[in-house]
Design an enzyme around this catalytic site. Structure first.
Site, short mmCIF file in Angstrom:
data_model
loop_
_atom_site.label_atom_id
_atom_site.label_comp_id
_atom_site.label_asym_id
_atom_site.label_seq_id
_atom_site.Cartn_x
_atom_site.Cartn_y
_atom_site.Cartn_z
N LYS A 205 49.60 12.57 30.32
CA LYS A 205 48.48 11.71 29.94
C LYS A 205 48.31 10.58 30.95
CE LYS A 205 46.92 8.81 26.05
NZ LYS A 205 47.27 8.30 24.70
N HIS B 86 44.81 9.93 33.41
CA HIS B 86 43.97 8.76 33.17
C HIS B 86 44.04 7.73 34.30
CE1 HIS B 86 44.12 10.56 29.17
NE2 HIS B 86 42.98 9.94 28.96
N HIS C 175 40.54 16.88 32.30
CA HIS C 175 41.33 17.39 31.18
C HIS C 175 40.45 17.59 29.94
CE1 HIS C 175 41.45 12.99 30.62
NE2 HIS C 175 41.60 13.24 29.33
N ARG D 286 39.11 0.37 18.58
CA ARG D 286 40.39 0.66 19.20
C ARG D 286 41.24 -0.61 19.29
NH1 ARG D 286 40.41 5.43 22.31
NH2 ARG D 286 41.52 4.50 24.09
N LYS E 78 45.68 -0.47 23.16
CA LYS E 78 45.30 0.76 23.86
C LYS E 78 45.19 0.51 25.36
CE LYS E 78 44.10 4.17 21.89
NZ LYS E 78 44.90 5.37 21.44
N CYS F 158 39.18 9.88 18.79
CA CYS F 158 38.99 10.46 20.12
C CYS F 158 40.37 10.64 20.75
CB CYS F 158 38.17 9.54 21.02
SG CYS F 158 36.95 8.52 20.17
N SER F 159 40.68 11.84 21.18
CA SER F 159 42.00 12.07 21.77
C SER F 159 42.00 13.38 22.54
CB SER F 159 43.08 12.06 20.67
OG SER F 159 44.36 12.01 21.24
N GLU G 289 38.71 7.67 32.33
CA GLU G 289 38.60 8.95 31.62
C GLU G 289 37.78 9.93 32.45
OE1 GLU G 289 40.04 9.81 28.90
OE2 GLU G 289 40.37 8.04 27.64
N GLU H 174 36.75 13.84 31.26
CA GLU H 174 37.03 14.81 30.20
C GLU H 174 35.89 15.78 29.98
OE1 GLU H 174 39.56 11.81 27.27
OE2 GLU H 174 37.43 12.13 26.85
#
Length: 275
Positions: A84, A88, A99, A118, A122, A134-135, A194, A196
């Site tokens: 992770k 990121h 990803h 959030r 975070k 969101c993940s 991010e 994605e």
């Protein structure tokens, strides 16, 4: 080429990855100490990663950086796995590292949408308002399974419990509607971001909530009108909204929301929307 959606900016740039290099083979008649020293140096170069200081970050969130995400190409085909953390880092994103992810939109029986803010702990987009959850699916057999996006939906069930304390039996994957996918890229600050392909999952259910404060600063159900007011506040910089939620709200969300009881017409599993 994707435009960066910038929520916060920073003067510093993330460090660059050093490309792995294949060590050459030395003759076997070299002395053992020299050979050992050479192999040690070669290994350190080939495995060197960006040196990012995490001392000032929340340690619970730092532990999650070791989770293995699913690497994909722009067509959402699996290409491997990486942490992770590496997924990121802007320095890797600039090189195209991509990803798989998901965004859950959970509505109650009154057709109000559950939002979360959030937590400030975070690492990416702290304090931002966003959709329910969101993940990322992880690189394991249960969440790699692609038929009907069942692996992604299992990951969503896992994270709904982890972030919002929703009992897993209240959000079974079979009751989640997989609508479509979006591809976006967004920078959180000078180091983190991010990139994605995001699976959009809808669900309507009354659930029990017990949010983890390390994940969620606040939460609330909103009507369409209340969400529109929040989005207007974001445009006036009165609140922060995650870039993916802003993109989805500006394009698809309200059309889907108007048709909660007839979502099949919007299911598109062949197209990836480039945002």
């Amino acid at each position: 080429m994707f435009a960066w959606a910038v929520i916060r900016t920073a003067a510093c740039e993330g460090p660059r990855l050093i490309k792995p290099t294949a060590p050459s083979v030395r003759p076997l008649n070299r002395s053992l100490p020299l050979l050992t020293a050479f192999l040690t140096r070669s290994l350190s170069v080939s495995t060197r990663m960006p040196e990012i200081k995490t001392d000032e970050l929340d340690q619970k969130q730092v532990q999650l950086l070791s989770e293995m995400c699913i690497l994909i190409d722009e067509h959402d085909k699996r290409t491997g796995a990486d942490t992770k953390k590496n997924c990121h880092l802007n320095s890797n994103i600039d090189k195209g590292l991509l990803h798989r992810a998901f965004s859950v939109f959970l509505f109650n029986s009154e057709e109000k949408l559950l939002l979360q803010q959030r937590s400030d702990a975070k690492i990416t987009f702290p304090g931002c308002f966003t959709n329910t959850c969101c993940s990322h699916p992880l690189y394991n057999p249960e969440e790699l399974e692609e038929q009907g996006a069942i692996g992604v939906r299992r990951a969503a069930q896992r994270r709904l419990e982890a972030e919002l304390g929703i009992p897993m039996n209240q959000v079974p994957p079979e009751e989640m509607t997989y609508l479509t996918r979006i591809h976006y890229k967004a920078q959180s600050d000078g180091v983190w971001g991010e990139h994605e392909i995001d699976y959009i999952l809808f669900m309507q259910k009354d659930v029990e909530l017990q949010p983890d404060p390390n994940e969620v600063k606040s939460h609330r159900y909103v009507s369409k009108e209340e969400l529109k007011e929040l989005l207007e506040k974001a445009k006036r910089n009165e609140v922060l909204i995650t870039p993916w939620f802003s993109l989805i709200a500006d394009t698809f969300l309200f059309k889907w929301w108007d048709n909660l009881q007839n979502l099949k017409q919007f299911m598109d599993h062949d197209r990836i929307h480039r945002m």
